[in-house]
Enzyme design. Structure first.
Site, PDB file in Angstrom:
ATOM      1  CE  LYS A 197      75.147  82.880  41.328  1.00 54.31           C
ATOM      2  NZ  LYS A 197      73.731  82.632  41.592  1.00 54.31           N
ATOM      3  CD  GLU A 272      69.640  82.490  24.811  1.00 48.35           C
ATOM      4  OE1 GLU A 272      68.515  82.986  24.603  1.00 48.35           O
ATOM      5  OE2 GLU A 272      70.389  82.125  23.905  1.00 48.35           O
ATOM      6  CB  CYS A 306      62.629  83.503  28.975  1.00 48.41           C
ATOM      7  SG  CYS A 306      62.998  81.953  28.167  1.00 48.41           S
ATOM      8  CD  GLU A 403      60.803  88.777  31.611  1.00 43.06           C
ATOM      9  OE1 GLU A 403      61.716  89.345  32.260  1.00 43.06           O
ATOM     10  OE2 GLU A 403      60.983  87.753  30.963  1.00 43.06           O
TER      11      GLU A 403
END
Ligand code: NAD
Length: 499
Positions: A197, A272, A306, A403
């Site tokens: 997906k 993750e 990331c 972030e």
């Protein structure tokens, strides 16, 4: 002809014009609702393709396809050596289509064609070859058990690893092809079937990957591709009772939602998630190397990584030298489309991401930080943000805690390494970190104290398929890469034979 621009392949133009469907049972089919969503080129903001917008019924059809293929054993029933051979063939097929995949990724995601070629495609092909080998190397253990009853009975016990079943691989938009491959290939090596997906923003390379998997000889139904919105298709996929494992990469917020959804069916999951990764430079640091490392670690893929370096903790004696060097480099960078061979800074993936990054830069300003370079959107048609260096931010401020996922580095000075470790660990995240020093004893003493799944020394960002990757704290659960990544797509069965 502009020699600095990549010439788009005919295969890419043809692919963009296609009426993309969902890949189910080896065939492209339209979404049952007939709904579609647009795909844009971040360098221009223009629509370049459209894909099917799958809903709950589509999710069911896609999962049923993967489940039928799993139950029929068309993949798990092959000899491991046959699975390995087909996965190696997949690597060859990807290599034969490398430039097409790289161009599609750059046109859809925005990143530099150099990064698409080297990382999205090049490194992913190496990853496929590495993982293919695990198909023939998984195994269990034999145990010499001591069960005392009934008297005189002996036992032989062993474990075997079996594929967990249907795997849902839910993929973010920052490295769409590479992360799709990180999900799909270890699952296939273990004998599972897969539903990929991709993100709504970047679905194109996953669709092409699904087709190339068929071309490589992976049987229909083993790899399925579901496009659609996360809140609908993604959510229904994570909660589908026939999905045995969800492997998710994305934000911490959505990761938690997926964990809650998965646990209702006791579906296995690995997450993750995000990061706010510190880079600690001690006073003996080689300044030029550290600046190069921070530029690469912070601005690769416009910081949409990331594991990107985002908080720089620099020992006071070197602080000014490092930040001035960074500012000079950031101010001199050329902005442009990822298809421009000379552009050093490319657009962010979407208008939404551009706005989100600019909002965080504005918040930093309003909370008292100063902007040494960059500081907002560039005056260009696409979704560009200037490479930004921020100083004088407090450790507790938003720009140091949240972030950003954009080309933004915030630098803070420290006096003693203990202070740097305390600030580096003062985060809800723990994905990655780097330490910059030539003092071996300092490095060996500090590495164990850093709360992160990966710690680099004198480098930041390189990954290898053999080296486990994943997060401490709210950066995730589980590890990708290495033997463990494949084993995470298996169940362990204990067998005990009385004789
Ligand atoms: P996201 O969490 O918004 O979306 C990730 C994927 O989940 C997409 O495919 C999306 O459609 C889907 N999704 C959204 N809502 C869902 C729901 N309710 N149920 C199921 N699926 C849903 O993340 P993003 O914005 O695409 O990616 C950026 C984030 O990913 C950043 O936080 C980044 O740190 C993280 N990331 C982590 C790693 C890592 O390895 N740790 C790697 C890359 C990106």
């Amino acid at each position: 002809m502009d020699h600095n621009r990549v010439v788009v392949l005919d295969a890419v133009n043809t692919f963009l014009l296609r009426e993309h469907g969902l890949l189910v049972d080896g065939k492209m089919v339209a979404a049952q609702s007939g709904q579609r969503s647009e795909v844009r080129n971040p360098a221009t903001g223009q629509v370049i393709a459209s894909v099917a917008d799958g809903n709950e019924q589509d999710v069911d059809a896609v999962v049923q396809s993967a489940h039928r293929a799993f139950s029929a054993g068309v993949w798990s029933g092959l000899r491991p050596a046959e699975r390995e051979r087909i996965l190696l063939k997949l690597a060859d097929v990807l290599e034969a289509h490398a430039e097409e995949l790289a161009q599609l990724e750059t046109l859809n995601q925005g990143k530099s064609i150099h990064i698409s070629r080297a990382i999205e495609v090049g490194a992913s092909i190496e990853f496929v070859r590495y993982m293919a080998g695990w198909a023939t190397k998984l195994g269990g253990e034999t145990m010499d058990v001591s069960i005392p009853v009934p008297p005189g009975t002996r036992y032989t016990a062993y474990t075997r690893r079996q594929p967990v079943g249907v795997v849902a691989g839910i993929v973010p938009w920052n490295f769409p092809l590479m992360i799709a491959i990180w999900k799909m290939v270890p699952a296939l090596a273990a004998g599972c079937t897969v539903v990929l997906k991709p993100s709504t923003e970047t679905p194109l390379t996953a669709l092409r990957l699904g087709e190339l998997a068929l071309e490589a000889g992976i049987p229909p139904g083993v790899v399925n591709v579901l496009t659609g919105r996360g809140s609908r298709a993604g959510q229904a996929l994570a909660g589908h009772p026939l999905v045995s494992k969800v492997s998710f990469t994305g934000s911490t917020e959505i990761g938690k939602t997926i964990g809650h959804t998965a646990i209702d069916n006791m579906t296995r999951f690995s997450l993750e998630l995000g990061g706010k990764n510190p880079m600690i430079m001690l006073g003996d640091v080689d300044v030029d190397k550290a600046i190069q490392g921070a530029l690469m670690g912070g601005f690769l893929n416009q910081g949409q990584v990331c594991a990107a370096a985002s908080r720089l903790y620099i020992q006071r004696s070197k602080f000014n030298q490092v930040v001035e060097g960074l500012a000079a480099a950031a101010n001199s960078m050329t902005l442009g489309s990822g298809m421009d061979l000379n552009a050093q800074v490319n657009p962010l993936v979407s208008a939404r991401q551009q706005q989100s990054v600019c909002r965080l830069i504005d918040t930093a300003r309003s909370e008292g930080a100063s902007i040494l370079a960059g500081g907002g959107a560039a005056d260009l048609p696409g979704y560009f943000v200037k490479p930004t260096i921020i100083l004088n931010a407090a450790q507790h401020s938003t720009i140091v805690r949240e972030e950003v996922f954009g080309p933004v580095l915030v630098a803070l000075p420290f006096d003693h390494p203990d202070e740097a470790i305390a600030m580096a660990n003062d985060s809800r995240y723990g994905l990655a970190a780097s330490l910059w020093t030539n003092d071996l004893s300092a490095a060996m003493n500090l590495v164990p104290r850093i709360e992160a799944g990966t710690v680099w020394v004198n480098t930041h960002i390189p990954l290898d398929p053999s080296l486990p990757f994943g997060g401490f704290k709210q950066s995730g659960i589980g590890r990708e890469f290495g033997r463990g990544a494949v084993e995470n797509f298996t169940e362990t069965k204990s067998v005990c034979i009385a004789h």
